[in-house]
Design a protein around this motif. Structure first.
Motif, mmCIF file in Angstrom:
data_model
loop_
_atom_site.group_PDB
_atom_site.id
_atom_site.type_symbol
_atom_site.label_atom_id
_atom_site.label_comp_id
_atom_site.label_asym_id
_atom_site.label_seq_id
_atom_site.Cartn_x
_atom_site.Cartn_y
_atom_site.Cartn_z
ATOM 1 N N ARG A 157 1.034 -1.261 0.036
ATOM 2 C CA ARG A 157 0.029 -0.289 -0.108
ATOM 3 C C ARG A 157 0.406 1.003 0.108
ATOM 4 O O ARG A 157 0.449 2.226 -0.543
ATOM 5 C CB ARG A 157 -1.132 0.256 1.373
ATOM 6 N N ARG A 158 2.062 1.019 0.502
ATOM 7 C CA ARG A 158 2.739 2.383 0.637
ATOM 8 C C ARG A 158 3.828 2.425 -0.782
ATOM 9 O O ARG A 158 4.220 3.579 -0.855
ATOM 10 C CB ARG A 158 3.805 1.840 1.959
ATOM 11 N N LEU A 159 3.562 1.593 -1.276
ATOM 12 C CA LEU A 159 4.395 1.636 -2.566
ATOM 13 C C LEU A 159 3.775 2.122 -4.173
ATOM 14 O O LEU A 159 2.642 1.578 -4.196
ATOM 15 C CB LEU A 159 4.968 -0.199 -2.627
ATOM 16 N N PHE A 160 4.159 2.721 -5.308
ATOM 17 C CA PHE A 160 3.450 3.430 -5.445
ATOM 18 C C PHE A 160 4.036 2.577 -7.155
ATOM 19 O O PHE A 160 5.253 2.445 -7.531
ATOM 20 C CB PHE A 160 3.404 4.795 -6.497
ATOM 21 N N VAL A 161 3.308 1.696 -7.986
ATOM 22 C CA VAL A 161 4.075 0.876 -8.688
ATOM 23 C C VAL A 161 4.006 1.301 -10.414
ATOM 24 O O VAL A 161 2.291 1.144 -10.228
ATOM 25 C CB VAL A 161 3.639 -1.056 -8.382
ATOM 26 N N ILE A 162 4.520 0.859 -11.427
ATOM 27 C CA ILE A 162 4.895 1.994 -12.509
ATOM 28 C C ILE A 162 5.061 0.203 -13.489
ATOM 29 O O ILE A 162 6.378 0.038 -12.955
ATOM 30 C CB ILE A 162 5.288 2.812 -13.026
ATOM 31 N N LEU A 163 4.575 0.009 -14.207
ATOM 32 C CA LEU A 163 5.043 -0.993 -15.506
ATOM 33 C C LEU A 163 5.339 -0.533 -16.368
ATOM 34 O O LEU A 163 4.340 0.175 -16.881
ATOM 35 C CB LEU A 163 4.145 -2.483 -15.255
ATOM 36 N N VAL A 164 6.304 -0.849 -17.391
ATOM 37 C CA VAL A 164 6.835 -0.363 -18.479
ATOM 38 C C VAL A 164 6.417 -1.299 -19.282
ATOM 39 O O VAL A 164 7.501 -2.459 -19.428
ATOM 40 C CB VAL A 164 7.568 0.980 -18.501
ATOM 41 N N GLY A 165 6.633 -1.034 -20.623
ATOM 42 C CA GLY A 165 6.360 -2.666 -22.403
ATOM 43 C C GLY A 165 5.789 -2.116 -23.516
ATOM 44 O O GLY A 165 5.054 -1.056 -23.346
ATOM 45 N N ASP A 166 5.828 -2.700 -24.068
ATOM 46 C CA ASP A 166 5.630 -2.403 -25.267
ATOM 47 C C ASP A 166 3.819 -2.752 -25.484
ATOM 48 O O ASP A 166 3.355 -2.482 -26.459
ATOM 49 C CB ASP A 166 5.927 -3.388 -26.624
ATOM 50 N N GLU A 167 3.357 -4.205 -24.333
ATOM 51 C CA GLU A 167 2.345 -4.415 -24.675
ATOM 52 C C GLU A 167 1.236 -3.440 -23.687
ATOM 53 O O GLU A 167 -0.345 -3.994 -23.345
ATOM 54 C CB GLU A 167 2.436 -5.746 -23.406
ATOM 55 N N PHE A 168 2.034 -2.597 -23.206
ATOM 56 C CA PHE A 168 0.820 -1.560 -21.935
ATOM 57 C C PHE A 168 0.266 -0.802 -23.155
ATOM 58 O O PHE A 168 0.586 -0.012 -24.186
ATOM 59 C CB PHE A 168 0.652 -1.241 -21.058
ATOM 60 N N LEU A 207 -7.648 7.033 -3.077
ATOM 61 C CA LEU A 207 -8.194 5.795 -2.821
ATOM 62 C C LEU A 207 -7.436 5.302 -1.475
ATOM 63 O O LEU A 207 -8.413 5.317 -0.270
ATOM 64 C CB LEU A 207 -7.944 4.875 -3.301
ATOM 65 N N LEU A 208 -6.776 5.670 -1.749
ATOM 66 C CA LEU A 208 -5.659 5.274 0.167
ATOM 67 C C LEU A 208 -6.029 5.924 2.109
ATOM 68 O O LEU A 208 -6.560 5.478 2.524
ATOM 69 C CB LEU A 208 -4.068 6.115 0.063
ATOM 70 N N GLN A 209 -6.392 7.251 0.881
ATOM 71 C CA GLN A 209 -7.122 8.393 2.150
ATOM 72 C C GLN A 209 -8.655 7.232 3.278
ATOM 73 O O GLN A 209 -8.765 7.184 3.752
ATOM 74 C CB GLN A 209 -7.457 9.985 2.073
ATOM 75 N N VAL A 210 -9.149 7.252 1.598
ATOM 76 C CA VAL A 210 -10.532 6.188 2.011
ATOM 77 C C VAL A 210 -10.159 5.066 2.434
ATOM 78 O O VAL A 210 -11.036 5.041 3.445
ATOM 79 C CB VAL A 210 -11.076 6.555 0.390
ATOM 80 N N PHE A 211 -9.884 4.547 2.608
ATOM 81 C CA PHE A 211 -9.523 3.454 3.231
ATOM 82 C C PHE A 211 -8.551 4.039 4.856
ATOM 83 O O PHE A 211 -9.358 2.939 5.360
ATOM 84 C CB PHE A 211 -7.739 3.192 2.493
ATOM 85 N N LEU A 212 -8.077 4.132 4.571
ATOM 86 C CA LEU A 212 -7.693 5.004 6.003
ATOM 87 C C LEU A 212 -8.581 5.954 6.829
ATOM 88 O O LEU A 212 -8.474 5.483 8.119
ATOM 89 C CB LEU A 212 -6.444 5.977 6.105
ATOM 90 N N ASP A 213 -9.559 6.465 5.997
ATOM 91 C CA ASP A 213 -10.201 6.849 7.148
ATOM 92 C C ASP A 213 -11.362 5.399 7.500
ATOM 93 O O ASP A 213 -11.924 5.593 8.375
ATOM 94 C CB ASP A 213 -11.330 7.898 6.379
ATOM 95 N N ALA A 214 -11.758 4.006 6.418
ATOM 96 C CA ALA A 214 -13.017 3.871 6.601
ATOM 97 C C ALA A 214 -12.214 2.552 7.789
ATOM 98 O O ALA A 214 -12.443 2.175 8.857
ATOM 99 C CB ALA A 214 -12.400 2.519 5.687
ATOM 100 N N LYS A 215 -10.812 2.702 8.195
ATOM 101 C CA LYS A 215 -9.753 1.861 9.276
ATOM 102 C C LYS A 215 -10.024 2.242 9.886
ATOM 103 O O LYS A 215 -10.201 1.761 11.497
ATOM 104 C CB LYS A 215 -8.792 1.809 8.213
#
Length: 223
Positions: A157-168, A207-215
């Motif tokens: 959840r703490r990590l922002f993941v970007i995938l790079v590729g010709d298929e995207f 979305l992370l803020q929504v999750f934390l508020d709900a938690k």
């Protein structure tokens, strides 16, 4: 006359009959960046931002790295976006996405060793990771992408993941969801994905803020 856009790498072809004597600019048809060219006379009032001849892969990579250094030296107040790890097999793509992240204030590091990268990610060193969707092998072990998918939920959840590729297709939400990524970027857009990264990052924060508020509400109700 031919050249390459320094922003997105697209080739730009110009009819030699239409090339003026003095320096001129052409808008890149893909990303709308103004690209400078020397005229026929060779005495350019504006220095060309890319070579007149089409750049080879090594030359393009050198241009991108030079621009990264200029961006970093011109940044005020240091990196504001956090720390980013770029681990891509294609070094030209790595240089392009590094430039994009540098413009947004990230302090970017590159690693070729998936194991070392995964250990540092598990320690919470990075805020953002860019890699390919590739499988591991018996000889090389697990890929970084596979290691990311084995992170515990809190670390992921703490990590922002970007995938790079010709298929995207850049910023395709369905592809990103199916790959367990926050954003996917087509390899051709690696140097011009600023808006996509900003948009995906803002949505992720929401979305992370929504999750934390709900938690917090759940914990308060259980107390």
């Amino acid at each position: 006359m031919q050249g390459n856009c320094p922003q997105c790498g697209s080739k730009i072809a110009i009819d030699d009959a239409k090339v003026p004597e003095r320096a001129f600019q052409v808008k890149c048809p893909k990303c709308a960046t103004l690209v400078k060219f020397a005229g026929k006379g060779g005495e350019a009032a504006l220095a060309p931002s890319v070579p007149v001849a089409a750049a080879g892969e090594d030359e393009m990579r050198a241009q991108l790295m030079a621009q990264i250094r200029r961006e970093m030296s011109g940044a005020d107040g240091g990196a504001s976006g956090g720390r980013a790890l770029v681990s891509l097999a294609d070094k030209t793509q790595a240089a392009a996405i590094t430039l994009t992240l540098t413009r947004q204030g990230y302090q970017v590091e590159t690693l070729d060793d998936p194991g070392e990268g995964a250990r540092m990610i598990e320690q919470g060193v990075y805020d953002l990771v860019v890699t390919n969707r590739v499988a591991g092998s018996v000889a090389k072990g697990e890929s970084l992408y596979q290691r990311l998918n084995r992170l515990n939920p809190e670390a992921r959840r703490r990590l922002f993941v970007i995938l790079v590729g010709d298929e995207f297709k850049t910023a395709d939400g369905t592809q990103a969801w199916s790959c367990l990524a926050d954003l996917v970027v087509n390899a051709r857009d690696a140097g011009s994905a600023d808006a996509s990264i900003r948009g995906a990052s803002a949505e992720r924060q929401r979305l992370l803020q929504v999750f934390l508020d709900a938690k917090r509400r759940h914990e308060a109700a259980s107390a």
